[in-house]
Scaffold this motif. Structure first.
Motif, mmCIF file in Angstrom:
data_model
loop_
_atom_site.group_PDB
_atom_site.id
_atom_site.type_symbol
_atom_site.label_atom_id
_atom_site.label_comp_id
_atom_site.label_asym_id
_atom_site.label_seq_id
_atom_site.Cartn_x
_atom_site.Cartn_y
_atom_site.Cartn_z
ATOM 1 N N TRP A 275 36.867 33.610 31.322
ATOM 2 C CA TRP A 275 36.217 34.665 32.195
ATOM 3 C C TRP A 275 36.484 34.124 33.565
ATOM 4 O O TRP A 275 36.149 32.839 33.926
ATOM 5 C CB TRP A 275 34.667 34.582 31.953
ATOM 6 N N ALA A 276 36.935 35.194 34.464
ATOM 7 C CA ALA A 276 37.167 34.754 35.620
ATOM 8 C C ALA A 276 36.274 35.289 36.930
ATOM 9 O O ALA A 276 36.110 36.692 36.911
ATOM 10 C CB ALA A 276 38.611 34.968 35.935
ATOM 11 N N LEU A 277 36.025 34.615 37.779
ATOM 12 C CA LEU A 277 35.213 35.092 38.686
ATOM 13 C C LEU A 277 36.002 34.719 40.177
ATOM 14 O O LEU A 277 35.973 33.655 40.429
ATOM 15 C CB LEU A 277 33.825 34.388 39.217
ATOM 16 N N ASP A 278 36.299 35.662 40.898
ATOM 17 C CA ASP A 278 37.292 35.568 42.230
ATOM 18 C C ASP A 278 36.789 36.223 43.342
ATOM 19 O O ASP A 278 37.412 37.337 43.886
ATOM 20 C CB ASP A 278 38.580 36.207 41.714
ATOM 21 N N PRO A 279 35.881 35.767 44.184
ATOM 22 C CA PRO A 279 35.289 36.471 44.927
ATOM 23 C C PRO A 279 36.017 36.400 46.365
ATOM 24 O O PRO A 279 36.078 37.259 46.998
ATOM 25 C CB PRO A 279 33.818 35.787 45.351
ATOM 26 N N LYS A 280 37.224 35.522 46.380
ATOM 27 C CA LYS A 280 38.011 35.474 47.436
ATOM 28 C C LYS A 280 39.314 36.649 47.407
ATOM 29 O O LYS A 280 39.968 36.701 48.432
ATOM 30 C CB LYS A 280 38.752 34.219 47.660
ATOM 31 N N LEU A 281 39.424 36.952 46.178
ATOM 32 C CA LEU A 281 40.545 38.037 45.628
ATOM 33 C C LEU A 281 41.959 37.576 45.985
ATOM 34 O O LEU A 281 42.705 38.307 46.325
ATOM 35 C CB LEU A 281 40.303 39.522 46.522
ATOM 36 N N MET A 282 42.093 36.275 45.910
ATOM 37 C CA MET A 282 43.365 35.722 46.091
ATOM 38 C C MET A 282 44.066 34.911 44.981
ATOM 39 O O MET A 282 45.191 35.171 44.475
ATOM 40 C CB MET A 282 43.247 34.809 47.395
ATOM 41 N N GLU A 283 43.280 33.717 44.638
ATOM 42 C CA GLU A 283 43.722 32.917 43.589
ATOM 43 C C GLU A 283 43.901 33.302 42.405
ATOM 44 O O GLU A 283 44.907 33.245 41.866
ATOM 45 C CB GLU A 283 42.551 31.473 43.620
ATOM 46 N N LEU A 284 42.949 33.863 41.625
ATOM 47 C CA LEU A 284 42.882 34.299 40.442
ATOM 48 C C LEU A 284 43.451 35.735 40.011
ATOM 49 O O LEU A 284 43.789 36.007 39.095
ATOM 50 C CB LEU A 284 41.311 34.141 39.720
ATOM 51 N N SER A 285 43.523 36.549 41.047
ATOM 52 C CA SER A 285 43.869 37.917 40.907
ATOM 53 C C SER A 285 45.625 37.931 40.622
ATOM 54 O O SER A 285 45.915 38.900 40.290
ATOM 55 C CB SER A 285 43.816 38.772 42.404
ATOM 56 N N TYR A 286 46.163 36.713 41.094
ATOM 57 C CA TYR A 286 47.455 36.858 40.802
ATOM 58 C C TYR A 286 47.954 37.000 39.175
ATOM 59 O O TYR A 286 48.672 37.331 38.813
ATOM 60 C CB TYR A 286 47.944 35.605 41.557
ATOM 61 N N GLY A 287 46.898 36.290 38.425
ATOM 62 C CA GLY A 287 47.105 36.383 36.912
ATOM 63 C C GLY A 287 46.021 37.242 36.248
ATOM 64 O O GLY A 287 45.663 36.909 35.204
ATOM 65 N N ARG A 288 45.346 38.211 37.082
ATOM 66 C CA ARG A 288 44.327 38.985 36.632
ATOM 67 C C ARG A 288 44.526 39.489 35.078
ATOM 68 O O ARG A 288 43.387 39.635 34.297
ATOM 69 C CB ARG A 288 44.042 40.182 37.598
ATOM 70 N N ALA A 289 45.646 39.884 34.778
ATOM 71 C CA ALA A 289 45.977 40.548 33.439
ATOM 72 C C ALA A 289 45.726 39.406 32.289
ATOM 73 O O ALA A 289 45.448 39.651 31.077
ATOM 74 C CB ALA A 289 47.347 40.830 33.285
ATOM 75 N N LEU A 290 45.633 38.151 32.587
ATOM 76 C CA LEU A 290 45.299 37.268 31.637
ATOM 77 C C LEU A 290 43.755 37.279 31.044
ATOM 78 O O LEU A 290 43.328 36.592 30.153
ATOM 79 C CB LEU A 290 45.744 35.578 32.296
ATOM 80 N N PHE A 291 43.024 37.581 32.017
ATOM 81 C CA PHE A 291 41.672 37.885 31.753
ATOM 82 C C PHE A 291 40.959 39.211 31.214
ATOM 83 O O PHE A 291 39.930 39.196 30.616
ATOM 84 C CB PHE A 291 40.963 37.388 33.317
ATOM 85 N N GLY A 292 41.996 40.167 31.117
ATOM 86 C CA GLY A 292 41.454 41.227 30.901
ATOM 87 C C GLY A 292 40.243 41.805 31.553
ATOM 88 O O GLY A 292 40.168 42.004 32.815
#
Length: 475
Positions: A275-292
């Motif tokens: 489960w990913a929380l990415d408030p900066k919209l930079m780091e985790l968004s690159y692999g967003r599809a991994l989190f569904g």
């Protein structure tokens, strides 16, 4: 008139006559010569026994050729040297690691013990204030032994009676420069004994490429980098919570993505949910599809996702009550890892006060109750101050990457961590030298360990998405 006074009686004399001479003659106890000789002989024999016990290989290398030369002449010595060199070459060819461990490192320890540490021990101890010079005699901590591994010298020391560990941790810079090392770390071996670690080289100087995705599904400690002693750095995310603190560009993304990469086979097997929380919209968004659909970027969605995690945690706790006390990942109850890239934005910098309080309360609930039911939190932040992250003490395991101030080291790793060698404020800001380098302090070990996380590039993340995205969406 002369008066003979023993001891320190002259200090209490007050003379009003200028021409009165006071002669101090201390009491002298004559030790019989035979006793002095016996004491000296016993000390020599004890030193020889210690030398043989601690350095048998080095002593054999030095003594054996001399004895053979004396008994049989130099041709036999030459033959012995050739035989030893040949045997060593064959040993190295077939098992280089064991030859280095049994022979090379022991000879290196013997050399550095006498040439570096014993030769400089007395001046370094006196100048640094760890030894004392009283009444013409030096009282020094005892150098017990020196061992070497591939990257450092490990020196065992017996402290003087009355000394404390803080006396040594406050003088690590003196010790490091006194013995020609870049740093010194102090750990307690047992009561009255310390272990000083002096690095000879830095195995973490070069960046580490991304590690291969594990062949099997691993949920326990996962390998994400390397420790300073060359061993794999395994981060335990199941059954604990991890806080990663570091300045901009310190490598927090390397820790996060290396952890995700190591857990992907377990995600495919249905044993882990990310489960990913990415408030900066930079780091985790690159692999967003991994989190569904377990991905949130806006503060409102982050709060909703955390509330959902709390609901799942409480539902599991109700089912586990009276049945089991720990969590084993299964397809029905997978381990849930909640990854928060910049937690301070949600807990301190969020302008909506009510939303900020809800997020903080949810994180506090998860970090206090989630580990027993298989819900873990991996949070990263830049500013570790209490007013920014007031629940940082709820994270049992902590990682300090490069920090801006020395005081921040103890804020992250706990009181006294910097004195024990966690110099996170001195890590190089150069990406090639310092990105991903940090210090880890685990819940059950107060001594910090220097580590470096592997760097996961954008190409690596694209490959991860291409191969594992469907399982993230399915979860």
């Amino acid at each position: 008139m002369f008066k003979k006074l023993p001891g320190d009686e002259t200090r209490r004399l007050v003379s009003t006559t200028p021409d009165t001479a006071v002669v101090f003659r201390p009491a002298v106890v004559h030790t019989p010569a035979i006793i002095a000789i016996l004491i000296y002989v016993c000390r020599v024999l004890a030193g020889l026994v210690r030398l043989v016990w601690k350095h048998p290989i080095a002593l054999a290398v030095v003594v054996t050729p001399g004895v053979i030369w004396y008994l049989y002449g130099w041709p036999w010595v030459l033959a012995l040297v050739n035989a030893v060199v040949a045997a060593g070459s064959i040993w190295t060819l077939f098992d280089r690691a064991s030859f280095r461990r049994v022979i090379t490192l022991r000879l290196l320890a013997f050399w550095r013990c006498f040439w570096v540490y014993r030769r400089h021990w007395q001046p370094v101890m006196i100048v640094s204030g760890l030894g004392r010079h009283l009444h013409g005699r030096d009282y020094l901590p005892r150098l017990v032994k020196v061992t070497c591994d591939d990257w450092a010298d490990v020196v065992t020391v017996k402290m003087l009676s009355g000394q404390a560990v803080e006396d040594w941790t406050d003088r690590t810079d003196h010790l490091a420069h006194g013995f020609g090392a870049t740093s010194c770390r102090v750990t307690v071996a047992k009561a009255g004994r310390l272990v000083l670690t002096f690095p000879r080289n830095d195995p973490l100087a070069a960046p580490l490429p991304s590690l291969p995705v594990p062949a099997s599904a691993e949920v326990g400690p996962v390998e994400i980098g390397r420790c300073e002693d060359g061993s794999p750095w395994r981060l335990n995310v199941h059954g604990t919570h991890v806080l990663v603190a570091g300045a901009t560009g310190s490598g927090k993304g390397s820790v996060i993505w290396s952890t995700i990469r190591a857990l992907l086979p377990a995600v495919r097997a249905g044993l882990v949910e990310l489960w990913a929380l990415d408030p900066k919209l930079m780091e985790l968004s690159y692999g967003r599809a991994l989190f569904g659909d377990r991905y949130a970027a806006t503060p409102e969605k982050c709060a909703d996702l955390l509330k959902e995690a709390v609901r799942v945690m409480q539902e599991r706790a109700a089912r586990f009550a009276g049945v089991r006390r720990s969590h084993t990942p299964t397809a029905e109850d997978p381990f849930i890892l909640i990854i928060v890239d910049e937690v301070a934005f949600l807990t301190a910098y969020q302008p909506d006060r009510q939303l900020r309080q809800e997020i903080t309360a949810a994180l506090a609930t998860l970090t206090t109750q989630g580990r027993a039911v298989g819900v873990g939190v991996l949070a990263a932040l830049q500013d570790p101050r209490k007013e920014v992250m007031n629940i940082r003490n709820l994270f049992p395991d902590k990682i300090a990457l490069r920090l801006d101030e020395s005081e921040q080291v103890d804020m992250v790793l706990g009181e006294g961590a910097r004195d024990r060698g966690a110099h996170a404020d001195l890590i190089s800001p150069c990406p090639d030298l310092g990105a991903g380098v940090g210090y880890v302090r685990l819940e059950n070990n107060p001594d910090p360990v220097r580590v470096r996380a592997a760097y996961v590039s954008d190409a690596d993340i694209r490959d991860m998405v291409a191969e594992y995205a469907e399982w993230g969406e399915a979860a």
